[in-house]
Scaffold this motif. Structure first.
Motif, PDB file in Angstrom:
ATOM      1  N   ASP A  65       0.835  -1.215   0.000  1.00 35.09           N
ATOM      2  CA  ASP A  65       0.000   0.000   0.000  1.00 35.09           C
ATOM      3  C   ASP A  65       0.866   1.260   0.000  1.00 35.09           C
ATOM      4  O   ASP A  65       0.598   2.219  -0.736  1.00 35.09           O
ATOM      5  CB  ASP A  65      -0.895   0.044   1.251  1.00 35.09           C
ATOM      6  N   HIS A  66       1.891   1.268   0.868  1.00 37.13           N
ATOM      7  CA  HIS A  66       2.744   2.461   1.014  1.00 37.13           C
ATOM      8  C   HIS A  66       3.421   2.812  -0.315  1.00 37.13           C
ATOM      9  O   HIS A  66       3.333   3.948  -0.791  1.00 37.13           O
ATOM     10  CB  HIS A  66       3.784   2.187   2.103  1.00 37.13           C
ATOM     11  N   VAL A  67       4.068   1.821  -0.909  1.00 40.44           N
ATOM     12  CA  VAL A  67       4.806   2.110  -2.152  1.00 40.44           C
ATOM     13  C   VAL A  67       3.839   2.377  -3.301  1.00 40.44           C
ATOM     14  O   VAL A  67       4.061   3.276  -4.119  1.00 40.44           O
ATOM     15  CB  VAL A  67       5.790   0.973  -2.486  1.00 40.44           C
ATOM     16  N   HIS A  68       2.753   1.627  -3.352  1.00 37.39           N
ATOM     17  CA  HIS A  68       1.767   1.851  -4.411  1.00 37.39           C
ATOM     18  C   HIS A  68       1.283   3.300  -4.393  1.00 37.39           C
ATOM     19  O   HIS A  68       1.217   3.978  -5.428  1.00 37.39           O
ATOM     20  CB  HIS A  68       0.582   0.891  -4.258  1.00 37.39           C
ATOM     21  N   ASP A  69       0.946   3.791  -3.197  1.00 37.70           N
ATOM     22  CA  ASP A  69       0.441   5.158  -3.098  1.00 37.70           C
ATOM     23  C   ASP A  69       1.535   6.181  -3.377  1.00 37.70           C
ATOM     24  O   ASP A  69       1.269   7.240  -3.960  1.00 37.70           O
ATOM     25  CB  ASP A  69      -0.156   5.404  -1.706  1.00 37.70           C
ATOM     26  N   TRP A  70       2.742   5.879  -2.950  1.00 45.04           N
ATOM     27  CA  TRP A  70       3.869   6.801  -3.194  1.00 45.04           C
ATOM     28  C   TRP A  70       4.070   6.993  -4.705  1.00 45.04           C
ATOM     29  O   TRP A  70       4.220   8.104  -5.207  1.00 45.04           O
ATOM     30  CB  TRP A  70       5.121   6.212  -2.548  1.00 45.04           C
ATOM     31  N   VAL A  71       4.022   5.895  -5.436  1.00 37.95           N
ATOM     32  CA  VAL A  71       4.270   5.944  -6.877  1.00 37.95           C
ATOM     33  C   VAL A  71       3.035   6.434  -7.640  1.00 37.95           C
ATOM     34  O   VAL A  71       3.144   7.241  -8.557  1.00 37.95           O
ATOM     35  CB  VAL A  71       4.694   4.543  -7.386  1.00 37.95           C
ATOM     36  N   ASN A  72       1.870   5.959  -7.235  1.00 35.71           N
ATOM     37  CA  ASN A  72       0.661   6.204  -8.035  1.00 35.71           C
ATOM     38  C   ASN A  72      -0.245   7.304  -7.492  1.00 35.71           C
ATOM     39  O   ASN A  72      -1.220   7.680  -8.136  1.00 35.71           O
ATOM     40  CB  ASN A  72      -0.137   4.906  -8.170  1.00 35.71           C
ATOM     41  N   GLY A  73       0.050   7.797  -6.273  1.00 33.21           N
ATOM     42  CA  GLY A  73      -0.748   8.880  -5.704  1.00 33.21           C
ATOM     43  C   GLY A  73      -1.834   8.383  -4.762  1.00 33.21           C
ATOM     44  O   GLY A  73      -2.301   7.247  -4.866  1.00 33.21           O
ATOM     45  N   THR A  74      -2.215   9.256  -3.833  1.00 32.65           N
ATOM     46  CA  THR A  74      -3.320   8.964  -2.912  1.00 32.65           C
ATOM     47  C   THR A  74      -4.600   9.553  -3.507  1.00 32.65           C
ATOM     48  O   THR A  74      -4.538  10.524  -4.258  1.00 32.65           O
ATOM     49  CB  THR A  74      -3.045   9.589  -1.524  1.00 32.65           C
ATOM     50  N   PRO A  75      -5.746   8.980  -3.158  1.00 31.29           N
ATOM     51  CA  PRO A  75      -7.004   9.478  -3.740  1.00 31.29           C
ATOM     52  C   PRO A  75      -7.307  10.919  -3.316  1.00 31.29           C
ATOM     53  O   PRO A  75      -6.987  11.313  -2.189  1.00 31.29           O
ATOM     54  CB  PRO A  75      -8.064   8.524  -3.171  1.00 31.29           C
ATOM     55  N   GLU A  76      -7.920  11.677  -4.194  1.00 33.60           N
ATOM     56  CA  GLU A  76      -8.385  13.034  -3.882  1.00 33.60           C
ATOM     57  C   GLU A  76      -9.273  13.008  -2.644  1.00 33.60           C
ATOM     58  O   GLU A  76     -10.074  12.092  -2.481  1.00 33.60           O
ATOM     59  CB  GLU A  76      -9.251  13.546  -5.045  1.00 33.60           C
TER      60      GLU A  76
END
Ligand code: NAX
Length: 327
Positions: free
Chosen positions: A247-258
């Protein structure tokens, strides 16, 4: 893009490694169309076990997996690496003093930081999972002066996810109804899961639970969940820890939801009175491949006190590793 993304996993033959590698190779870390090449770092005694895991990875015939390298050499392991997941660490064993623990981990995370500095790709992103995660990240970062400090992060996403799950269970709502959860401070028993900014269907979570539950049940349950898992399973959290790293790396690379944020331990820029440089957990959004600390939250006296206590502990850990000459 040119070629696969190189992902290095340390402690690859351990239990988190076993839960993590298959999800990286199946595309959950970076995305369903991003080819990956895995680099597994282990200590010499565990290289054979890592080779066994690599055989199983082969046997999955993952379409995105373009190769697996296995080594006990830190420089080889981080050569050209884009994502470094530092999972392997020295656990505390009976009779070990805190200084011994920090010293042993300094011997791991110092050289790994240096190898990342000297050999990793320019865009390297580092997530430290191995405990004490925040301080191990600080040690690694201090040995990598040529890598932007913000690329060194530590994992509090498991604590974050535990907090979501506990709140959802209490209110009998789906986790998807919750937003803006925050873990502040250290990945330790002093961490502060904050319900005063978390929202349930857009309404402040703290106002939907009673204060006694929040203070005497919720916070300690989240903070001590790791110990409860050990007690029940006879082994520490592994699949959930691997999931949180994803989750951490996925969000770092792909962004967190608006409209939402997550929790990550990031080098402090002084936000919320956390001394600059400490790697502390904050409310964080990821935009354009970079973490940003969410600004402008008002902290009540209770939150302030809890955050200060956890940050004080981080400061003490930093002083201890400084005294040992590890940073
Ligand atoms: P294991 O003991 O199963 O695996 C650790 C692996 O690391 C072993 O295979 C060991 O040979 C390897 N290793 C040790 N030193 C190494 C080195 N210098 N280079 C490369 N590999 C090395 O532990 P596991 O359950 O996988 O947990 C790993 C770490 O995650 C521990 O430090 C643990 O405390 C920490 N955790 C952190 C969490 C977090 O939320 N931040 C939660 C889960 C977990 O407790």
């Amino acid at each position: 893009t040119q070629g696969p993304v190189k992902v290095t996993v340390t402690g690859a033959a351990g239990q988190i490694g076993y839960a993590l590698l298959f999800r990286i190779a199946s595309g959950h870390l970076l995305g369903p169309d991003v080819p990956v090449r895995l680099s597994l770092l282990e200590i010499p005694q565990a290289v054979k076990a890592a080779e066994g895991t690599a055989m199983e990875l082969d046997d999955c015939a993952f379409p995105l997996l373009q190769g697996i390298d296995i080594t006990d050499d830190v420089n080889t392991a981080f050569d050209g690496t884009n994502v470094a997941l530092l999972v392997g660490a020295r656990p505390r064993t009976a009779g070990m003093e805190r200084g011994d623990l920090l010293q042993a981990n300094g011997g791991i995370f110092g050289p790994q930081g240096k190898a990342i500095n000297d050999h990793a790709a320019d865009d390297v992103r580092v997530l430290v999972v191995g405990n004490p995660a925040n301080t191990n990240a600080l040690i690694a970062q201090s040995h990598a002066p040529d890598v932007p400090a913000e690329r060194f992060t530590a994992m509090t996403r498991l604590d974050h996810n535990r907090a979501l799950s506990q709140l959802a269970g209490k209110l009998d709502i789906p986790v998807t109804a919750i937003s803006k959860m925050t873990i502040w401070g250290n990945h330790s028993a002093t961490q502060y899961p904050d319900l005063y900014h978390a929202e349930v269907n857009g309404k402040i979570a703290a106002e939907q639970v009673d204060e006694t539950w929040l203070r005497d049940t919720f916070i300690p349950t989240v903070a001590k969940r790791g110990a409860a898992i050990i007690e029940a399973r006879g082994a520490s959290s592994a699949a959930s820890a691997a999931n949180a790293a994803i989750d951490h790396v996925h969000d770092w690379v792909n962004g967190t939801p608006e409209g939402d944020w997550t929790s990550a331990a990031l080098p402090s820029d002084g936000s919320y009175g956390v001394p600059e440089g400490l790697i502390s957990s904050f409310p964080a959004v990821s935009r354009g491949g970079r973490w940003e600390i969410v600004q402008g939250l008002t902290l009540n006296a209770f939150s302030r006190e809890r955050i200060d206590a956890s940050v004080r502990e981080l400061g003490e850990e930093r002083d201890a590793v400084r005294q040992l000459g590890l940073i």
